[in-house]
Design a protein around this motif. Structure first.
Motif, PDB file in Angstrom:
ATOM      1  N   THR A  62      21.589 -33.001 -41.922  1.00 57.80           N
ATOM      2  CA  THR A  62      22.451 -33.021 -40.494  1.00 57.80           C
ATOM      3  C   THR A  62      22.501 -31.362 -40.123  1.00 57.80           C
ATOM      4  O   THR A  62      22.968 -30.949 -40.887  1.00 57.80           O
ATOM      5  CB  THR A  62      23.808 -34.313 -39.932  1.00 57.80           C
ATOM      6  N   GLY A  63      22.116 -31.787 -39.365  1.00 49.43           N
ATOM      7  CA  GLY A  63      22.056 -30.085 -38.040  1.00 49.43           C
ATOM      8  C   GLY A  63      21.750 -30.437 -36.547  1.00 49.43           C
ATOM      9  O   GLY A  63      21.760 -31.099 -36.019  1.00 49.43           O
ATOM     10  N   PRO A  64      22.475 -29.091 -35.994  1.00 41.95           N
ATOM     11  CA  PRO A  64      21.933 -28.650 -34.062  1.00 41.95           C
ATOM     12  C   PRO A  64      20.583 -28.970 -33.613  1.00 41.95           C
ATOM     13  O   PRO A  64      20.086 -28.397 -34.897  1.00 41.95           O
ATOM     14  CB  PRO A  64      22.729 -27.729 -33.970  1.00 41.95           C
ATOM     15  N   ASP A  65      20.474 -29.393 -32.691  1.00 39.67           N
ATOM     16  CA  ASP A  65      19.048 -29.167 -32.483  1.00 39.67           C
ATOM     17  C   ASP A  65      18.654 -28.196 -31.414  1.00 39.67           C
ATOM     18  O   ASP A  65      17.146 -27.662 -31.784  1.00 39.67           O
ATOM     19  CB  ASP A  65      18.825 -30.050 -30.778  1.00 39.67           C
ATOM     20  N   SER A  66      19.125 -27.357 -32.459  1.00 41.92           N
ATOM     21  CA  SER A  66      19.348 -25.022 -32.058  1.00 41.92           C
ATOM     22  C   SER A  66      18.383 -24.640 -32.962  1.00 41.92           C
ATOM     23  O   SER A  66      18.145 -23.776 -32.796  1.00 41.92           O
ATOM     24  CB  SER A  66      20.228 -25.003 -31.580  1.00 41.92           C
ATOM     25  N   LEU A  67      18.637 -25.558 -34.718  1.00 38.59           N
ATOM     26  CA  LEU A  67      18.677 -25.008 -35.551  1.00 38.59           C
ATOM     27  C   LEU A  67      16.490 -25.423 -35.615  1.00 38.59           C
ATOM     28  O   LEU A  67      16.051 -23.811 -35.896  1.00 38.59           O
ATOM     29  CB  LEU A  67      18.836 -25.519 -36.513  1.00 38.59           C
ATOM     30  N   PRO A  68      16.244 -26.252 -35.001  1.00 37.24           N
ATOM     31  CA  PRO A  68      14.574 -26.342 -34.874  1.00 37.24           C
ATOM     32  C   PRO A  68      14.429 -24.599 -34.271  1.00 37.24           C
ATOM     33  O   PRO A  68      13.317 -24.098 -34.231  1.00 37.24           O
ATOM     34  CB  PRO A  68      13.770 -27.601 -34.731  1.00 37.24           C
ATOM     35  N   VAL A  69      14.556 -24.983 -32.825  1.00 35.07           N
ATOM     36  CA  VAL A  69      14.112 -24.173 -32.060  1.00 35.07           C
ATOM     37  C   VAL A  69      14.791 -22.473 -32.400  1.00 35.07           C
ATOM     38  O   VAL A  69      13.323 -21.195 -32.204  1.00 35.07           O
ATOM     39  CB  VAL A  69      14.326 -23.809 -30.985  1.00 35.07           C
ATOM     40  N   LEU A  70      15.909 -21.911 -33.230  1.00 31.60           N
ATOM     41  CA  LEU A  70      16.022 -20.713 -33.695  1.00 31.60           C
ATOM     42  C   LEU A  70      14.904 -20.332 -34.532  1.00 31.60           C
ATOM     43  O   LEU A  70      14.485 -19.268 -34.778  1.00 31.60           O
ATOM     44  CB  LEU A  70      17.418 -20.922 -34.036  1.00 31.60           C
ATOM     45  N   GLU A  71      14.173 -21.395 -35.012  1.00 33.94           N
ATOM     46  CA  GLU A  71      13.712 -21.453 -35.903  1.00 33.94           C
ATOM     47  C   GLU A  71      12.548 -20.461 -35.693  1.00 33.94           C
ATOM     48  O   GLU A  71      12.079 -19.893 -36.188  1.00 33.94           O
ATOM     49  CB  GLU A  71      13.209 -22.561 -37.086  1.00 33.94           C
ATOM     50  N   LEU A  72      11.500 -21.441 -34.713  1.00 27.62           N
ATOM     51  CA  LEU A  72      10.635 -20.831 -34.133  1.00 27.62           C
ATOM     52  C   LEU A  72      10.850 -19.738 -33.533  1.00 27.62           C
ATOM     53  O   LEU A  72       9.830 -19.202 -33.954  1.00 27.62           O
ATOM     54  CB  LEU A  72      10.314 -21.700 -33.123  1.00 27.62           C
ATOM     55  N   ALA A  73      12.120 -19.414 -33.344  1.00 27.23           N
ATOM     56  CA  ALA A  73      11.995 -17.612 -32.516  1.00 27.23           C
ATOM     57  C   ALA A  73      12.100 -16.415 -33.811  1.00 27.23           C
ATOM     58  O   ALA A  73      11.933 -15.467 -33.162  1.00 27.23           O
ATOM     59  CB  ALA A  73      13.335 -17.918 -31.550  1.00 27.23           C
ATOM     60  N   THR A  74      12.646 -17.076 -34.709  1.00 35.30           N
ATOM     61  CA  THR A  74      12.959 -16.087 -35.359  1.00 35.30           C
ATOM     62  C   THR A  74      12.262 -16.040 -36.990  1.00 35.30           C
ATOM     63  O   THR A  74      12.493 -14.987 -37.873  1.00 35.30           O
ATOM     64  CB  THR A  74      14.842 -16.144 -35.754  1.00 35.30           C
ATOM     65  N   GLY A  75      11.722 -17.132 -37.419  1.00 26.83           N
ATOM     66  CA  GLY A  75      11.307 -17.288 -38.616  1.00 26.83           C
ATOM     67  C   GLY A  75      12.290 -16.999 -39.679  1.00 26.83           C
ATOM     68  O   GLY A  75      12.199 -16.458 -41.014  1.00 26.83           O
ATOM     69  N   GLY A  76      13.797 -17.133 -39.878  1.00 25.65           N
ATOM     70  CA  GLY A  76      14.474 -17.948 -40.767  1.00 25.65           C
ATOM     71  C   GLY A  76      15.395 -15.724 -40.409  1.00 25.65           C
ATOM     72  O   GLY A  76      16.010 -14.891 -41.470  1.00 25.65           O
ATOM     73  N   ASN A  77      15.037 -15.043 -40.114  1.00 26.76           N
ATOM     74  CA  ASN A  77      15.203 -13.279 -39.701  1.00 26.76           C
ATOM     75  C   ASN A  77      16.551 -13.465 -38.174  1.00 26.76           C
ATOM     76  O   ASN A  77      16.414 -13.938 -38.032  1.00 26.76           O
ATOM     77  CB  ASN A  77      13.886 -12.559 -39.400  1.00 26.76           C
ATOM     78  N   PRO A  78      17.014 -12.499 -38.614  1.00 27.35           N
ATOM     79  CA  PRO A  78      17.412 -12.088 -37.322  1.00 27.35           C
ATOM     80  C   PRO A  78      17.962 -12.068 -36.283  1.00 27.35           C
ATOM     81  O   PRO A  78      16.330 -11.789 -35.904  1.00 27.35           O
ATOM     82  CB  PRO A  78      18.591 -10.658 -37.629  1.00 27.35           C
ATOM     83  N   GLY A  79      18.178 -12.890 -35.037  1.00 27.07           N
ATOM     84  CA  GLY A  79      17.621 -12.787 -33.444  1.00 27.07           C
ATOM     85  C   GLY A  79      18.381 -13.821 -33.137  1.00 27.07           C
ATOM     86  O   GLY A  79      19.147 -14.649 -33.985  1.00 27.07           O
TER      87      GLY A  79
END
Length: 312
Positions: free
Chosen positions: A100-117
């Motif tokens: 499980t994880g927060p619903d923020s992680l998918p959109v953070l992945e879209l935003a930064t692709g795993g990089n800082p941001g």
């Protein structure tokens, strides 16, 4: 090492819950769309029902592989109480290893692709999420509708309804001279609730157990009015986005203090991707001199879920 077999991903928000079934190559082979499952809004029992129904729908799409479960991994990215979702995940069977994880992680992945941001998100709820150079994830906002997530659908609806109610409150009483024509915002309130005066609307919004959903559902109309040059609606959008930008400003200066480092900043959700909210956010980012490159995300959070599953 990546897991073999099928994988399930879930993005559970306040408005909708998206389920995807992904094959070993990372392609989506089945989808299911359910209603919002935030337990803070729909209650824990209903939230669990929505999750189980969606998982059952995906599993019905699985081929008969002669195995109790061809699913190796399931990721749940859910809005609402993390302990509730961890407890729920522990009770699930035959869907592989469940995380499980927060619903923020998918959109953070879209935003930064795993990089800082970082990413600013505003839909039914809102939050700011960031990933620093050491890979750690930070989260701000997301306090829920009772405490008012700035920039969210609920916050826009609440602010706009308050302005419209004040106008109705000042309208002449029955038997007095005919009132002047209502503003577009006040007219929209009456159309939204089906009630014509201040007292009736006030009673409804305070006594209806589903009033939070009614308030959030007013946000799209507020955005439409703002695009049509309705001054009060434009002010509501600007004020709400400004409060979210203040939160983002704190996160940016705390985690990305170098003015020379341009970090990716995703902008996600139907609120912030609207014309009036995007205009306000761009103006604020320039005024505050954010060291970021704004990127407006149009992909569904389910695509972020798919990308996270590909890394599992």
């Amino acid at each position: 090492m990546k897991s073999p077999g099928f994988k399930i991903g879930v993005d559970g928000g306040g408005t909708k819950t998206e389920f995807i079934l992904v094959d070993a190559a990372g392609a989506i082979v089945a989808r299911h769309l359910g209603p919002g499952c935030n337990p803070s809004q729909v209650g824990p029992e209903r939230a669990r029902e929505i999750l189980l129904a969606g998982l059952a729908a995906l599993r019905s799409s699985l081929p008969d592989a002669g195995h109790p479960s061809p699913v190796s991994t399931t990721h749940l990215y859910m809005a609402g109480s993390p302990p509730f979702w961890r407890e729920t995940a522990a009770s699930l069977n035959n869907i592989g290893i469940v995380t499980t994880g927060p619903d923020s992680l998918p959109v953070l992945e879209l935003a930064t692709g795993g990089n800082p941001g970082l990413v600013l998100h505003a839909g039914t709820g809102s939050f700011v999420a960031a990933r620093t150079a050491d890979g750690s994830v930070h989260y701000a906002g997301g306090l829920g509708w009772k405490l008012g997530d700035a920039g969210s659908g609920f916050d826009l609806g609440r602010r706009a309804l308050a302005i419209a109610l004040l106008e109705l409150q000042a309208a002449p009483a029955a038997g007095s001279p005919p009132p002047q024509k209502l503003s577009p915002l006040a007219e929209a309130l009456c159309a939204h609730t089906g009630l014509a005066d201040y007292a009736a609307n006030s009673r409804f919004l305070y006594n209806d157990p589903a009033a939070n959903a009614t308030i959030s559902a007013f946000a799209p109309r507020v955005l439409e009015l703002a695009e049509q040059d309705c001054g009060p609606a434009q002010q509501v959008v600007a004020d709400s986005v400004t409060d979210l930008a203040r939160l983002a400003d704190q996160v940016i200066h705390r985690l990305f203090p170098s003015p020379d480092a341009r970090v990716p900043c995703g902008v996600s959700g139907r609120i912030l991707n609207s014309v009036p909210a995007a205009f306000a956010l761009r103006s604020l980012a320039a005024k505050l001199r954010w060291p970021v490159a704004l990127h407006f995300i149009t992909e569904s959070p389910a695509e972020g879920v798919r990308r996270l599953l590909a890394k599992a």
